[in-house]
Design an enzyme around this catalytic site. Sequence first.
Site, mmCIF file in Angstrom:
data_model
loop_
_atom_site.group_PDB
_atom_site.id
_atom_site.type_symbol
_atom_site.label_atom_id
_atom_site.label_comp_id
_atom_site.label_asym_id
_atom_site.label_seq_id
_atom_site.Cartn_x
_atom_site.Cartn_y
_atom_site.Cartn_z
ATOM 1 N N ARG A 122 0.810 -1.227 0.000
ATOM 2 C CA ARG A 122 0.000 0.000 0.000
ATOM 3 C C ARG A 122 0.845 1.280 0.000
ATOM 4 N NH1 ARG A 122 -2.705 -3.343 -1.185
ATOM 5 N NH2 ARG A 122 -4.661 -4.089 -0.292
ATOM 6 N N SER A 145 -10.232 0.219 4.183
ATOM 7 C CA SER A 145 -9.461 -0.254 5.344
ATOM 8 C C SER A 145 -8.765 0.923 6.009
ATOM 9 C CB SER A 145 -8.409 -1.276 4.904
ATOM 10 O OG SER A 145 -9.068 -2.421 4.420
ATOM 11 N N GLU A 202 -3.810 3.422 7.272
ATOM 12 C CA GLU A 202 -3.740 3.273 5.813
ATOM 13 C C GLU A 202 -4.454 4.473 5.166
ATOM 14 O OE1 GLU A 202 -4.634 -0.617 4.181
ATOM 15 O OE2 GLU A 202 -5.449 0.277 2.350
HETATM 16 C C1 LIG Z 1 -15.365 0.863 0.108
HETATM 17 C C2 LIG Z 1 -13.882 0.986 -0.122
HETATM 18 C C3 LIG Z 1 -13.147 -0.141 -0.427
HETATM 19 C C4 LIG Z 1 -11.756 -0.048 -0.661
HETATM 20 N N1 LIG Z 1 -11.054 -1.166 -0.993
HETATM 21 C C5 LIG Z 1 -9.746 -1.086 -1.278
HETATM 22 C C6 LIG Z 1 -9.006 -2.241 -1.696
HETATM 23 O O1 LIG Z 1 -9.545 -3.331 -1.834
HETATM 24 N N2 LIG Z 1 -7.669 -2.105 -1.935
HETATM 25 C C7 LIG Z 1 -7.042 -0.898 -1.804
HETATM 26 O O2 LIG Z 1 -5.837 -0.840 -2.050
HETATM 27 N N3 LIG Z 1 -7.707 0.206 -1.418
HETATM 28 C C8 LIG Z 1 -9.035 0.159 -1.166
HETATM 29 N N4 LIG Z 1 -9.711 1.278 -0.781
HETATM 30 C C9 LIG Z 1 -8.979 2.541 -0.598
HETATM 31 C C10 LIG Z 1 -8.935 3.427 -1.874
HETATM 32 O O3 LIG Z 1 -10.014 3.120 -2.715
HETATM 33 C C11 LIG Z 1 -7.625 3.274 -2.649
HETATM 34 O O4 LIG Z 1 -6.526 3.620 -1.847
HETATM 35 C C12 LIG Z 1 -7.614 4.157 -3.916
HETATM 36 O O5 LIG Z 1 -6.573 3.731 -4.759
HETATM 37 C C13 LIG Z 1 -7.458 5.650 -3.642
HETATM 38 O O6 LIG Z 1 -7.631 6.342 -4.868
HETATM 39 P P1 LIG Z 1 -8.256 7.797 -4.937
HETATM 40 O O7 LIG Z 1 -8.254 8.231 -6.353
HETATM 41 O O8 LIG Z 1 -9.570 7.834 -4.259
HETATM 42 O O9 LIG Z 1 -7.173 8.627 -4.154
HETATM 43 P P2 LIG Z 1 -7.383 9.671 -2.943
HETATM 44 O O10 LIG Z 1 -8.045 8.970 -1.816
HETATM 45 O O11 LIG Z 1 -8.015 10.897 -3.444
HETATM 46 O O12 LIG Z 1 -5.858 9.961 -2.576
HETATM 47 C C14 LIG Z 1 -5.031 8.931 -2.084
HETATM 48 C C15 LIG Z 1 -3.575 9.386 -2.206
HETATM 49 O O13 LIG Z 1 -3.233 9.456 -3.588
HETATM 50 C C16 LIG Z 1 -2.737 10.751 -3.916
HETATM 51 N N5 LIG Z 1 -3.139 11.038 -5.287
HETATM 52 C C17 LIG Z 1 -4.378 10.991 -5.832
HETATM 53 N N6 LIG Z 1 -4.334 11.289 -7.131
HETATM 54 C C18 LIG Z 1 -3.036 11.540 -7.435
HETATM 55 C C19 LIG Z 1 -2.336 11.914 -8.622
HETATM 56 N N7 LIG Z 1 -2.949 12.113 -9.798
HETATM 57 N N8 LIG Z 1 -0.994 12.094 -8.546
HETATM 58 C C20 LIG Z 1 -0.325 11.910 -7.369
HETATM 59 N N9 LIG Z 1 -0.924 11.557 -6.225
HETATM 60 C C21 LIG Z 1 -2.278 11.379 -6.256
HETATM 61 C C22 LIG Z 1 -3.338 11.689 -2.877
HETATM 62 O O14 LIG Z 1 -2.523 12.820 -2.693
HETATM 63 C C23 LIG Z 1 -3.331 10.784 -1.648
HETATM 64 O O15 LIG Z 1 -2.054 10.788 -1.042
HETATM 65 C C24 LIG Z 1 -11.102 1.209 -0.561
HETATM 66 C C25 LIG Z 1 -11.870 2.354 -0.259
HETATM 67 C C26 LIG Z 1 -13.237 2.248 -0.052
HETATM 68 C C27 LIG Z 1 -14.022 3.494 0.222
#
Ligand SMILES: Cc1cc2nc3c(=O)[nH]c(=O)nc-3n(C[C@H](O)[C@H](O)[C@H](O)COP(=O)(O)OP(=O)(O)OC[C@H]3O[C@@H](n4cnc5c(N)ncnc54)[C@H](O)[C@@H]3O)c2cc1C
Length: 308
Positions: A181, A230, A300
Amino acid sequence: MFGRLFGAKTPILDSLPEVRGKYIENAKLAKHTWFGVGGPAEVLFLPEDADDLRTFLVRKPEEIPVTIIGGGSNLLIRDGGIPGVVIKLDAPAFKKVSFNGTEVTAGAGLRNIDLKKELIAHGTGGLEFVCSVPGRIGGLLRSNAGCFGNTVADVFVKAHIMNGWGNVYETTAEDFNFSYRSSMFPDDWIVLDVTLNGHMAAPEEIKKTMDEQMAYRKKTQPVNQKTAGSTFKNPEGLQAWKLIKESGCAGLKVGGAEVSDKHCNFLINRGKATAEDIEELGEMIIEKVKEKTAITLEWEVRRMGVKK
Ligand SMILES: Cc1cc2nc3c(=O)[nH]c(=O)nc-3n(C[C@H](O)[C@H](O)[C@H](O)COP(=O)(O)OP(=O)(O)OC[C@H]3O[C@@H](n4cnc5c(N)ncnc54)[C@H](O)[C@@H]3O)c2cc1C
């Protein structure tokens, strides 16, 4: 602290360069996160394309902090909001998809779920898990997201990133040093697009796998609630949810925040929670698990911004 909202004498908007995209002052960030909590961005910048983003980065005053967000599915934004400029890649230029054999390149602003129909149409298998992770492609790479036995690192080919000076680089896996992660990711890097490698597969098989994965999620996780997935990383060889349960944290509540009864590593905003409620609940769990097991859980969920 910067700008009018955060106590400075002049609003920062006046000092920002002219762009083709949009600046929104005092933008409510709660609606950009899955938790649905958090204060405002002093300024939210929605660039039109990569050139517009570069113009902004090159010309903005150096002292103004910049924060990038994706789909907000892994974020806890504090109630005082985020000082400076928050960037979200939401324009169509950041949502393009192209294929080269078994490789797919997707813009950082694309929602992972929107890759679904493209992968099925092109018969690209092995990347089904990506579509089931909430959020967008940029966040997916940043968090080295994973599920169903795969992580982004397993299928990663390359990514284009822009650094804080507006320079664009093609990066490979070596540049990221992926781990659970996480990755070596300088704070000023903005992901523009990501290339992942799958394999040829029958469209109906791809769809079947995707449907099974989504059904499993719905059964085991509170996917339709206000949550950020998580909350804590699994300590090596252990499962965070088990430690949380064994430490008596199931059903724990603070204000409008509570531990999900479906998956106790998920925290839920029951509707009226503040970011402070959620963070306090998380810290309470860390303490209880430490007391019971001597293990310190690590967040996380990424916490950003300032307290109210
Ligand atoms: C119901 C649910 C289930 C989930 N299940 C999983 C799972 O199975 N596995 C898992 O790994 N995660 C899971 N997650 C967590 C989450 O979905 C992941 O971590 C996802 O990849 C985050 O992406 P995001 O675009 O929403 O990023 P954000 O939450 O908006 O940001 C996360 C990080 O990425 C950075 N970021 C975002 N976009 C960019 C960019 N373009 N350039 C540089 N940095 C950037 C942000 O600064 C921040 O540090 C889950 C979340 C939920 C709500």
